[in-house]
Motif scaffolding. Structure first.
Motif, short mmCIF file in Angstrom:
data_model
loop_
_atom_site.label_atom_id
_atom_site.label_comp_id
_atom_site.label_asym_id
_atom_site.label_seq_id
_atom_site.Cartn_x
_atom_site.Cartn_y
_atom_site.Cartn_z
N ASP A 2 19.75 -26.96 -18.39
CA ASP A 2 19.38 -28.11 -19.20
C ASP A 2 19.48 -29.40 -18.40
O ASP A 2 20.25 -29.50 -17.45
N PHE A 3 18.70 -30.38 -18.83
CA PHE A 3 18.71 -31.68 -18.16
C PHE A 3 20.02 -32.41 -18.48
O PHE A 3 20.41 -32.54 -19.63
N ASP A 4 20.69 -32.84 -17.42
CA ASP A 4 21.94 -33.59 -17.59
C ASP A 4 21.90 -34.80 -16.65
O ASP A 4 22.09 -34.67 -15.44
N PRO A 5 21.61 -36.00 -17.21
CA PRO A 5 21.44 -37.17 -16.34
C PRO A 5 22.69 -37.49 -15.52
O PRO A 5 22.58 -37.91 -14.37
N GLN A 37 13.14 -39.07 -17.91
CA GLN A 37 14.39 -38.48 -17.40
C GLN A 37 14.90 -39.24 -16.17
O GLN A 37 16.10 -39.48 -16.03
N ARG A 38 13.97 -39.63 -15.31
CA ARG A 38 14.39 -40.40 -14.11
C ARG A 38 15.03 -41.72 -14.52
O ARG A 38 15.96 -42.19 -13.89
N ARG A 39 14.51 -42.32 -15.61
CA ARG A 39 15.11 -43.56 -16.12
C ARG A 39 16.55 -43.31 -16.56
O ARG A 39 17.44 -44.10 -16.29
N GLU A 40 16.75 -42.19 -17.25
CA GLU A 40 18.11 -41.86 -17.71
C GLU A 40 19.05 -41.63 -16.53
O GLU A 40 20.22 -42.02 -16.56
N ILE A 41 18.52 -40.97 -15.50
CA ILE A 41 19.34 -40.72 -14.29
C ILE A 41 19.73 -42.05 -13.66
O ILE A 41 20.89 -42.27 -13.27
N ALA A 42 18.76 -42.97 -13.57
CA ALA A 42 19.04 -44.28 -12.96
C ALA A 42 20.11 -45.02 -13.74
O ALA A 42 21.00 -45.68 -13.17
N LEU A 72 7.80 -42.76 -8.00
CA LEU A 72 8.21 -41.94 -9.14
C LEU A 72 9.17 -42.68 -10.07
O LEU A 72 9.32 -42.32 -11.23
N MET A 73 9.83 -43.71 -9.54
CA MET A 73 10.75 -44.48 -10.37
C MET A 73 10.01 -45.49 -11.25
O MET A 73 10.62 -46.21 -12.03
#
Length: 294
Positions: A2-5, A37-42, A72-73
């Motif tokens: 599962d995705f986990d930021p 998802q990349r936004r959440e990671i950031a 991509l960001m």
């Protein structure tokens, strides 16, 4: 998995801190996630590391890989808006980029790009395009940017009486694809040439290039991008700027379709062509965005 930021942010933080930078992990994490998802990671990264992830990536990466990852960001409209801005800022205009982006995007995409352009650069896209181009080329781009729907349905025949460029512009900028496809079909019955041949005969320069991109995108947008990618990777090396722009801007739009169109058209996969013409981490990032060969 599962995705986990938070887990992704931790992986990126470690990858950046590693001596010599662990590019592979950065590629693995960021090319396999969606923009949201990349936004959440950031966001998670900033909470953890107390600094901005984009700045950290800028500091850690360089060259073509940096361009891909920073691209991509951005959201797709942000990336497109930045490409347009880059093509008209500074000395000389990069018409090729301007034509490719403005002429290949749908009305909805253009509406979004205009909005984002204003947010990012505090300027109106129309004004920047008008200030940087001239003549009928400028008129066409402005008609596209204004997403102006022309209500009068033209008879395909009007295009044959010499070069009635304003009419061509209004027809091309109407952008209702089903309508235009009908126009092109009827055009063939009126004229010994198809639409693309007529354009080549009738108009020149940047206006011709723009019309051709529009027609190719109306006929088959994924084929248009597949051809551009193929041309950008002919001979030795690759025109990385073009390859990056297409793959990053289409990765959440229609890249899978572009890959299958590429294979149909050129008899080998886009992935294989990328492997032949690019190298290193840049190649890994592109391949990861394209996904496995189908």
């Amino acid at each position: 998995m599962d995705f986990d930021p938070d887990r992704d942010a931790a992986r990126i933080e470690t990858a950046i801190k590693t001596k010599g930078v662990d590019e592979q992990t950065i590629i693995d994490v960021l090319t396999k996630r969606t923009y949201s998802q990349r936004r959440e990671i950031a966001f998670a990264y900033e909470k953890r590391a107390k600094k901005d992830m984009i700045s950290a990536l800028k500091g850690a990466l360089s060259g073509s890989l940096e361009t891909v990852i920073l691209g991509l960001m951005k959201s797709t409209p942000q990336f497109d808006a930045s490409e347009i801005r880059g093509s008209i800022k500074g000395a000389g205009t990069d018409e090729e980029t301007l034509i490719e982006v403005l002429c290949s995007r749908s009305n909805d995409e253009l509406v979004e790009i205009k909005k984002v352009y204003k947010e990012l650069f505090k300027k109106e896209l129309e004004k920047d395009v008008a200030g940087d181009t001239s003549g009928n080329f400028a008129k066409l781009l402005l008609a596209l940017v204004q997403v102006r729907f022309v209500s009068a349905l033209f008879e395909a025949g009007v295009m044959i009486k010499g070069t009635d460029v304003p009419t061509w512009i209004s027809i091309m900028s109407e952008r209702s694809v089903p309508h235009l496809q009908k126009v092109f079909q009827r055009y063939k019955s009126y004229s010994p040439y198809d639409m693309q041949e007529s354009i080549v005969k009738e108009v020149k320069g940047d206006l011709q290039k723009s019309f051709l991109v529009l027609v190719k995108c109306f006929e088959n947008k994924q084929l248009f991008f597949a051809n551009k990618l193929n041309e950008a990777m002919k001979g030795k090396g690759a025109k990385e700027k073009i390859v990056t722009r297409i793959i990053v801007s289409r990765c959440e739009v229609d890249l899978k379709k572009i890959c299958s169109q590429y294979k149909t058209n050129f008899g080998q996969s886009l992935q294989k062509t990328i492997m032949e013409h690019t190298k290193g981490d840049y190649q890994k990032a592109l391949l990861s965005l394209c996904g496995p060969e189908e």
